[in-house]
Design a protein around this motif. Structure first.
Motif, mmCIF file in Angstrom:
data_model
loop_
_atom_site.group_PDB
_atom_site.id
_atom_site.type_symbol
_atom_site.label_atom_id
_atom_site.label_comp_id
_atom_site.label_asym_id
_atom_site.label_seq_id
_atom_site.Cartn_x
_atom_site.Cartn_y
_atom_site.Cartn_z
ATOM 1 N N SER A 1 61.791 36.923 -29.692
ATOM 2 C CA SER A 1 61.528 35.501 -29.505
ATOM 3 C C SER A 1 60.685 35.185 -28.281
ATOM 4 O O SER A 1 60.518 36.014 -27.372
ATOM 5 N N LEU A 2 60.191 33.950 -28.276
ATOM 6 C CA LEU A 2 59.529 33.356 -27.122
ATOM 7 C C LEU A 2 60.146 31.984 -26.869
ATOM 8 O O LEU A 2 60.466 31.256 -27.804
ATOM 9 N N LEU A 3 60.252 31.627 -25.578
ATOM 10 C CA LEU A 3 60.716 30.286 -25.216
ATOM 11 C C LEU A 3 59.560 29.299 -25.095
ATOM 12 O O LEU A 3 59.772 28.088 -25.071
ATOM 13 N N GLY A 4 58.324 29.825 -24.988
ATOM 14 C CA GLY A 4 57.175 28.944 -24.819
ATOM 15 C C GLY A 4 57.023 28.440 -23.401
ATOM 16 O O GLY A 4 56.560 27.318 -23.171
ATOM 17 N N VAL A 5 57.455 29.268 -22.429
ATOM 18 C CA VAL A 5 57.311 28.891 -21.022
ATOM 19 C C VAL A 5 56.566 29.981 -20.256
ATOM 20 O O VAL A 5 56.656 31.165 -20.588
ATOM 21 N N LEU A 6 55.808 29.559 -19.258
ATOM 22 C CA LEU A 6 55.182 30.477 -18.317
ATOM 23 C C LEU A 6 56.141 30.642 -17.152
ATOM 24 O O LEU A 6 56.623 29.651 -16.595
ATOM 25 N N VAL A 7 56.452 31.875 -16.792
ATOM 26 C CA VAL A 7 57.450 32.117 -15.759
ATOM 27 C C VAL A 7 56.915 33.082 -14.704
ATOM 28 O O VAL A 7 55.981 33.848 -14.950
ATOM 29 N N ARG A 8 57.545 33.057 -13.543
ATOM 30 C CA ARG A 8 57.231 33.990 -12.470
ATOM 31 C C ARG A 8 58.495 34.209 -11.639
ATOM 32 O O ARG A 8 59.420 33.396 -11.680
ATOM 33 N N GLU A 9 58.538 35.296 -10.916
ATOM 34 C CA GLU A 9 59.627 35.532 -9.977
ATOM 35 C C GLU A 9 59.231 34.958 -8.625
ATOM 36 O O GLU A 9 58.160 35.281 -8.097
ATOM 37 N N GLN A 10 60.065 34.092 -8.060
ATOM 38 C CA GLN A 10 59.786 33.533 -6.739
ATOM 39 C C GLN A 10 61.082 32.986 -6.154
ATOM 40 O O GLN A 10 62.051 32.742 -6.875
ATOM 41 N N PRO A 11 61.119 32.795 -4.849
ATOM 42 C CA PRO A 11 62.301 32.176 -4.251
ATOM 43 C C PRO A 11 62.502 30.776 -4.835
ATOM 44 O O PRO A 11 61.548 30.021 -5.003
ATOM 45 N N ALA A 12 63.742 30.452 -5.145
ATOM 46 C CA ALA A 12 64.070 29.156 -5.741
ATOM 47 C C ALA A 12 64.924 28.359 -4.763
ATOM 48 O O ALA A 12 65.953 28.836 -4.292
ATOM 49 N N ALA A 13 64.474 27.143 -4.465
ATOM 50 C CA ALA A 13 65.168 26.269 -3.509
ATOM 51 C C ALA A 13 65.791 25.094 -4.251
ATOM 52 O O ALA A 13 65.366 24.759 -5.359
ATOM 53 N N PRO A 14 66.785 24.439 -3.642
ATOM 54 C CA PRO A 14 67.380 23.250 -4.269
ATOM 55 C C PRO A 14 66.534 22.000 -4.069
ATOM 56 O O PRO A 14 67.053 20.898 -4.006
ATOM 57 N N TYR A 15 65.253 22.170 -3.938
ATOM 58 C CA TYR A 15 64.292 21.067 -3.823
ATOM 59 C C TYR A 15 62.961 21.586 -4.327
ATOM 60 O O TYR A 15 62.759 22.796 -4.490
ATOM 61 N N ASP A 16 62.049 20.686 -4.582
ATOM 62 C CA ASP A 16 60.741 21.060 -5.123
ATOM 63 C C ASP A 16 59.656 20.681 -4.136
ATOM 64 O O ASP A 16 59.692 19.597 -3.538
ATOM 65 N N VAL A 17 58.696 21.577 -3.956
ATOM 66 C CA VAL A 17 57.557 21.344 -3.062
ATOM 67 C C VAL A 17 56.293 21.237 -3.897
ATOM 68 O O VAL A 17 56.052 22.071 -4.777
ATOM 69 N N ASP A 18 55.499 20.218 -3.633
ATOM 70 C CA ASP A 18 54.242 20.042 -4.363
ATOM 71 C C ASP A 18 53.111 19.847 -3.369
ATOM 72 O O ASP A 18 53.261 19.113 -2.382
ATOM 73 N N ILE A 19 51.982 20.506 -3.631
ATOM 74 C CA ILE A 19 50.824 20.440 -2.740
ATOM 75 C C ILE A 19 49.688 19.748 -3.466
ATOM 76 O O ILE A 19 49.374 20.087 -4.610
ATOM 77 N N ALA A 20 49.065 18.781 -2.803
ATOM 78 C CA ALA A 20 47.976 18.024 -3.425
ATOM 79 C C ALA A 20 46.800 17.928 -2.464
ATOM 80 O O ALA A 20 46.795 17.099 -1.551
#
Length: 348
Positions: free
Chosen positions: A219-238
């Motif tokens: 199967s496939l889930l249809g998501v692009l994934v990577r291994e990275q540190p996961a925090a309880p918040y999200d950071v976005d750069i613009a």
């Protein structure tokens, strides 16, 4: 008199030709600077969702190089060679043969976006967040649309833990396509569960794990994934209209200042440059001397120089600018600690 007249005419002709005939060179100049702790048009360069950003007073500024259009005139090229704030370089060093200018800009922009990912990974690793399988995007017509989203950490699949890409891939291979599965995830520190009907790996383009679609089963889930540190918040750069990977170090420091426990600048204006890897190694960049000019123009007290760029940086010393040699993130943090303590950081 006739000889003089002919000479004047020739000078005029060569002057006109020099101003009009293009040569295969481009001009590089100090580009715009961006305080990673600040805003562009009222929007933060680094935004944080899931927790409050730290209040900051100093600046952690990334520097850039501006590039002219391809094909300077001969006169422009000669003028640039005599201007200390202009670097005239062969056109192919900026616009590789076989690519249009737009294709080059697109490639540079992709390099910048990749550096954003590395900066986030390096910063979150420095803060001690655990490495997990994280969703980086969804494929077209993904069965996970509306159920999973960018930034989710995939914790389990049908009750089986998925701590890394290899395990997620193995679990998906064992599940027939078209199966409805339960995906346990963490989003902004909160656990959740999504129900997804998988695609058959044989019928869909592969987006999960390292294998090619035609080599996969299951199967496939249809998501692009990577291994990275996961925090309880999200950071976005613009940051729009910036290309290349050289902002990585300063973006990493910006993230650390905004969500970490230490005021990195102590209120000072710090500029710098350098690529960064997810594990914190700082790499060399181009245009170091032009970036030093830009840093001096904004009144930077310290300029962080990738170790491999030190020789070039010392080739154009700027007495008003303190240079700090950094080979990795730890050395950059030490340089900032020295600055806050009134010590001289390790120089080039």
């Amino acid at each position: 008199m006739a000889v003089l007249s002919v000479g004047v005419v020739l000078l005029v002709v060569f002057g006109v030709l020099g101003a009009a005939v293009p040569v295969p060179y481009v001009a590089q100049v100090p580009g715009p600077t961006f305080n990673t702790l600040g805003e562009i048009d009222g929007e933060p360069i680094i935004s944080v969702e899931g927790r409050e950003r730290n209040e900051t007073e100093g600046e952690l500024t990334l520097t850039t190089v501006g590039v002219s259009r391809a094909g300077l005139s001969l006169v422009e090229a000669v003028q640039g060679w005599f201007d200390r704030e202009v670097s005239v370089v062969p056109e192919e060093t900026v616009y590789p043969p076989g690519r249009t200018e737009q294709q080059t800009r697109d490639a540079n922009r992709q390099a910048f976006l990749t550096s954003e990912e590395a900066a986030e990974a390096a910063a979150l690793a420095e803060l001690g967040h655990p490495v997990k399988v994280v969703v980086r995007g969804l494929s077209e017509d993904s069965p996970a649309e509306g159920r999973l989203q960018e930034g989710d950490a995939v914790e389990t699949l049908d009750g089986r833990p998925t701590p890394d890409l290899a395990t997620l891939d193995a679990v998906l291979r064992s599940i027939p396509g078209g199966t409805t599965v339960s995906v346990g995830y963490t989003r902004l520190g909160e656990p959740g569960t999504a129900t997804v009907t998988t695609r058959s790996a044989a019928d869909a383009e592969q987006t999960d794990g390292p294998a090619d679609a035609e080599e996969r089963e299951g199967s496939l889930l249809g998501v692009l994934v990577r291994e990275q540190p996961a925090a309880p918040y999200d950071v976005d750069i613009a940051v729009e209209d910036v290309g290349g990977p050289s902002a990585g170090l300063m973006l990493t420091l910006g993230i650390l200042d905004l969500v970490g426990d230490t005021d990195l600048t102590g209120g000072a204006t710090v500029a710098g440059t350098g690529t960064i890897t997810a594990t914190g190694e700082v790499g060399p960049i181009g245009g170091i001397q032009l970036k030093m000019i830009a840093a001096e123009e904004i009144g930077a007290e310290l300029f962080l120089v990738p170790a491999d760029n030190c020789a070039d940086a010392l080739g154009a010393p700027r007495p008003g600018l303190t240079l700090a040699r950094v080979a990795n993130l730890d050395e950059a943090l030490t340089a900032l600690e020295d600055l806050r303590a009134g010590r001289t950081p390790r120089p080039c």
